[in-house]
Design a protein around this motif. Structure first.
Motif, short mmCIF file in Angstrom:
data_model
loop_
_atom_site.label_atom_id
_atom_site.label_comp_id
_atom_site.label_asym_id
_atom_site.label_seq_id
_atom_site.Cartn_x
_atom_site.Cartn_y
_atom_site.Cartn_z
N CYS A 81 0.76 -1.18 -0.03
CA CYS A 81 0.02 0.09 0.01
C CYS A 81 0.77 1.37 0.32
O CYS A 81 1.88 1.10 0.65
N ASN A 82 0.45 2.39 -0.66
CA ASN A 82 1.09 3.51 -0.60
C ASN A 82 0.23 4.85 -0.63
O ASN A 82 -0.96 4.62 -1.10
N ALA A 83 0.50 5.69 0.13
CA ALA A 83 -0.34 6.74 0.19
C ALA A 83 0.51 7.97 0.49
O ALA A 83 1.35 8.00 1.11
N ASP A 84 -0.20 9.24 0.07
CA ASP A 84 0.29 10.64 0.44
C ASP A 84 -0.64 10.96 1.54
O ASP A 84 -1.74 11.53 1.33
N LEU A 85 0.07 11.21 2.65
CA LEU A 85 -0.55 11.44 3.87
C LEU A 85 -0.13 12.99 4.22
O LEU A 85 1.14 13.25 4.25
N TYR A 86 -1.27 13.64 4.69
CA TYR A 86 -0.80 14.95 5.24
C TYR A 86 -0.61 15.08 6.51
O TYR A 86 -1.36 14.64 7.47
N ILE A 87 0.67 15.48 7.08
CA ILE A 87 0.96 15.39 8.36
C ILE A 87 1.06 16.87 8.94
O ILE A 87 1.86 17.62 8.46
N PRO A 88 0.12 17.39 9.76
CA PRO A 88 0.03 18.49 10.37
C PRO A 88 1.45 19.03 10.93
O PRO A 88 1.53 20.29 10.90
N TYR A 89 2.16 18.09 11.73
CA TYR A 89 3.46 18.56 12.23
C TYR A 89 4.37 19.09 11.48
O TYR A 89 4.91 20.09 11.40
N TYR A 90 4.26 18.41 10.15
CA TYR A 90 5.10 19.24 8.93
C TYR A 90 4.58 19.93 7.91
O TYR A 90 5.10 20.72 7.25
N GLN A 91 3.12 20.25 8.30
CA GLN A 91 2.34 21.10 7.54
C GLN A 91 2.65 20.71 5.94
O GLN A 91 2.69 21.77 5.07
N GLN A 92 2.65 19.43 5.47
CA GLN A 92 2.78 19.26 4.32
C GLN A 92 2.50 17.43 4.20
O GLN A 92 2.56 16.95 4.95
N SER A 93 2.24 17.16 2.73
CA SER A 93 2.18 15.69 2.57
C SER A 93 3.53 14.92 2.42
O SER A 93 4.24 15.53 2.04
N GLN A 94 3.37 13.70 2.96
CA GLN A 94 4.52 12.95 2.78
C GLN A 94 4.05 11.64 2.37
O GLN A 94 3.10 11.10 2.58
N ASN A 95 5.13 10.68 1.60
CA ASN A 95 4.65 9.59 1.11
C ASN A 95 5.05 8.45 2.03
O ASN A 95 6.14 8.45 2.55
N TYR A 96 4.03 7.33 2.09
CA TYR A 96 4.31 6.42 3.02
C TYR A 96 4.01 5.14 2.32
O TYR A 96 3.21 4.99 1.41
N TRP A 97 4.61 4.06 2.80
CA TRP A 97 4.54 2.61 2.41
C TRP A 97 4.01 1.69 3.34
O TRP A 97 4.51 1.95 4.64
N GLY A 98 3.49 0.73 3.24
CA GLY A 98 2.88 -0.24 4.18
C GLY A 98 3.97 -1.29 4.13
O GLY A 98 4.99 -1.32 3.26
N GLN A 99 3.91 -2.35 5.01
CA GLN A 99 4.91 -3.28 5.03
C GLN A 99 4.85 -4.55 4.20
O GLN A 99 5.77 -5.21 3.96
N GLY A 100 3.75 -4.55 3.39
CA GLY A 100 3.50 -5.50 2.29
C GLY A 100 2.83 -6.68 2.79
O GLY A 100 3.00 -7.18 4.06
N THR A 101 2.06 -7.32 1.93
CA THR A 101 1.28 -8.53 2.54
C THR A 101 1.30 -9.44 1.21
O THR A 101 1.34 -9.01 0.01
N GLN A 102 1.88 -10.62 1.39
CA GLN A 102 1.94 -11.78 0.55
C GLN A 102 0.65 -12.21 0.07
O GLN A 102 -0.28 -12.75 0.60
N VAL A 103 0.58 -12.42 -1.46
CA VAL A 103 -0.58 -12.76 -2.11
C VAL A 103 0.03 -13.87 -2.95
O VAL A 103 0.85 -13.79 -3.96
N THR A 104 -0.46 -15.10 -2.61
CA THR A 104 -0.11 -16.39 -3.65
C THR A 104 -1.15 -17.05 -3.99
O THR A 104 -2.27 -17.46 -3.51
N VAL A 105 -1.19 -17.06 -5.64
CA VAL A 105 -2.24 -17.90 -6.43
C VAL A 105 -1.65 -19.19 -6.86
O VAL A 105 -0.63 -19.35 -7.59
N SER A 106 -2.17 -20.28 -6.35
CA SER A 106 -1.82 -21.47 -6.85
C SER A 106 -2.58 -21.99 -8.29
O SER A 106 -3.82 -21.65 -8.21
N SER A 107 -1.86 -22.78 -8.84
CA SER A 107 -2.16 -23.13 -10.32
C SER A 107 -3.10 -24.38 -10.07
O SER A 107 -2.87 -25.30 -9.05
#
Length: 121
Positions: A95-121
């Motif tokens: 997941c990725n998002a531009d979050l507005y951080i009041p402390y910095y008075q600007q948006s910053q870009n963040y990433w999630g930690q990731g989640t595995q998706v496995t599709v078996s055939s």
């Protein structure tokens, strides 16, 4: 602490469905664009789907018609509904998002930690 937390990954058979969720938490006052990326072993991270604050969406050609991105602004959450899954969809989804951080008075870009998706055939 501002962060994105993903959930919903797992193992599914070809043709199955999964829904990923990503919730933003911490001291934020707004969220601009949000999106989902994925990275398969040995490949570069790629954009899967994105959604603007106004709800406009875009998708990678490989997932059009099968995946749907949506967001719940009240819950600071973005979703990815994945259907008709294929083995080539196997990857770690971020997941990725531009979050507005009041402390910095600007948006910053963040990433999630990731989640595995496995599709078996």
């Amino acid at each position: 602490q501002v962060r994105l937390v993903e959930s919903g990954g797992g193992l599914v058979q070809t043709g199955g469905s999964l829904r990923l969720s990503c919730a933003a938490s911490g001291s934020i006052s707004g969220i601009n664009a949000m999106g989902w990326y994925r990275q398969a072993p040995g490949k570069q991270r790629e954009l899967v789907a994105g959604i603007t604050s106004g709800g406009s969406t875009n998708y990678a050609d490989s997932v059009k018609g099968r995946f749907t991105i949506s967001r719940d602004n009240a819950k600071n959450t973005v979703y990815l509904q994945m259907s008709s899954l294929k083995p080539e969809d196997t990857a770690v989804y971020y997941c990725n998002a531009d979050l507005y951080i009041p402390y910095y008075q600007q948006s910053q870009n963040y990433w999630g930690q990731g989640t595995q998706v496995t599709v078996s055939s």
